[in-house]
Design a protein around this motif. Structure first.
Motif, PDB file in Angstrom:
ATOM      1  N   SER A 190       2.778 -12.338   5.755  1.00  0.00           N
ATOM      2  CA  SER A 190       1.666 -11.584   5.187  1.00  0.00           C
ATOM      3  C   SER A 190       1.497 -10.240   5.905  1.00  0.00           C
ATOM      4  N   ALA A 191       1.617 -10.242   7.222  1.00  0.00           N
ATOM      5  CA  ALA A 191       1.493  -9.000   7.984  1.00  0.00           C
ATOM      6  C   ALA A 191       2.642  -8.041   7.685  1.00  0.00           C
ATOM      7  N   ALA A 192       3.861  -8.559   7.563  1.00  0.00           N
ATOM      8  CA  ALA A 192       5.002  -7.704   7.238  1.00  0.00           C
ATOM      9  C   ALA A 192       4.849  -7.113   5.839  1.00  0.00           C
ATOM     10  N   ASN A 193       4.375  -7.930   4.910  1.00  0.00           N
ATOM     11  CA  ASN A 193       4.149  -7.462   3.546  1.00  0.00           C
ATOM     12  C   ASN A 193       3.083  -6.363   3.541  1.00  0.00           C
ATOM     13  N   LEU A 194       2.005  -6.567   4.281  1.00  0.00           N
ATOM     14  CA  LEU A 194       0.942  -5.574   4.368  1.00  0.00           C
ATOM     15  C   LEU A 194       1.452  -4.279   5.004  1.00  0.00           C
ATOM     16  N   ALA A 195       2.244  -4.395   6.056  1.00  0.00           N
ATOM     17  CA  ALA A 195       2.779  -3.207   6.724  1.00  0.00           C
ATOM     18  C   ALA A 195       3.693  -2.414   5.795  1.00  0.00           C
ATOM     19  N   LEU A 196       4.514  -3.110   5.037  1.00  0.00           N
ATOM     20  CA  LEU A 196       5.411  -2.439   4.103  1.00  0.00           C
ATOM     21  C   LEU A 196       4.635  -1.726   3.006  1.00  0.00           C
TER      22      LEU A 196
END
Length: 139
Positions: free
Chosen positions: A42-48
């Protein structure tokens, strides 16, 4: 003879208790891993998304500043106006969006964390059955 049955029952109960503790520990390790990975994804998706969103906003802001600057015959005025718009938006978000944002995030992530199907059946329900069955069989 009754003493032997009692000793065997207690030994079986101890063994099953140890098995239960191991199974429970493994269950919580897997649950922690699953929730950790869900958070990481979820954090990687948000960062992207945030990276590409900010890049798009940057280029749109520069374009808007150039258009405003051309209309006012001064490029710097266009950049100051766009900067002023962002300052006003920042102040509005800073003053009014704290509690609604917190409420929205808590609601969303609480549903995600606590409505998971794997938490409906805990190992205690499945692990207690062999202990009870073993005791019932020995009596």
């Amino acid at each position: 003879m009754a003493f032997e049955k009692l000793t065997n029952n207690l030994k079986g109960l101890t063994d099953n208790g140890q098995k239960y503790a191991k199974v429970t520990a493994e269950y919580y390790k897997l649950s922690l891993f699953k929730n950790g990975m869900r958070g990481l994804v979820s954090a990687a998706n948000l960062a992207l998304r945030a990276t590409f969103g900010l890049l798009a906003l940057l280029f749109l802001s520069i374009g808007l500043a150039i258009i405003i600057g051309d209309a006012l015959d001064s490029a710097s005025k266009g950049y100051f106006i766009v900067g002023g718009i962002y300052i006003v938006i920042f102040l509005l978000v800073f003053l009014f969006a704290g509690k609604p944002l917190e409420r929205m995030l808590l609601t969303k992530y609480s549903k995600m964390a606590f409505s998971d199907d794997s938490f409906k059946e805990t190992p205690s329900a499945g692990a207690s059955m062999p202990i009870k069955n073993k005791i019932d069989e020995s009596i």
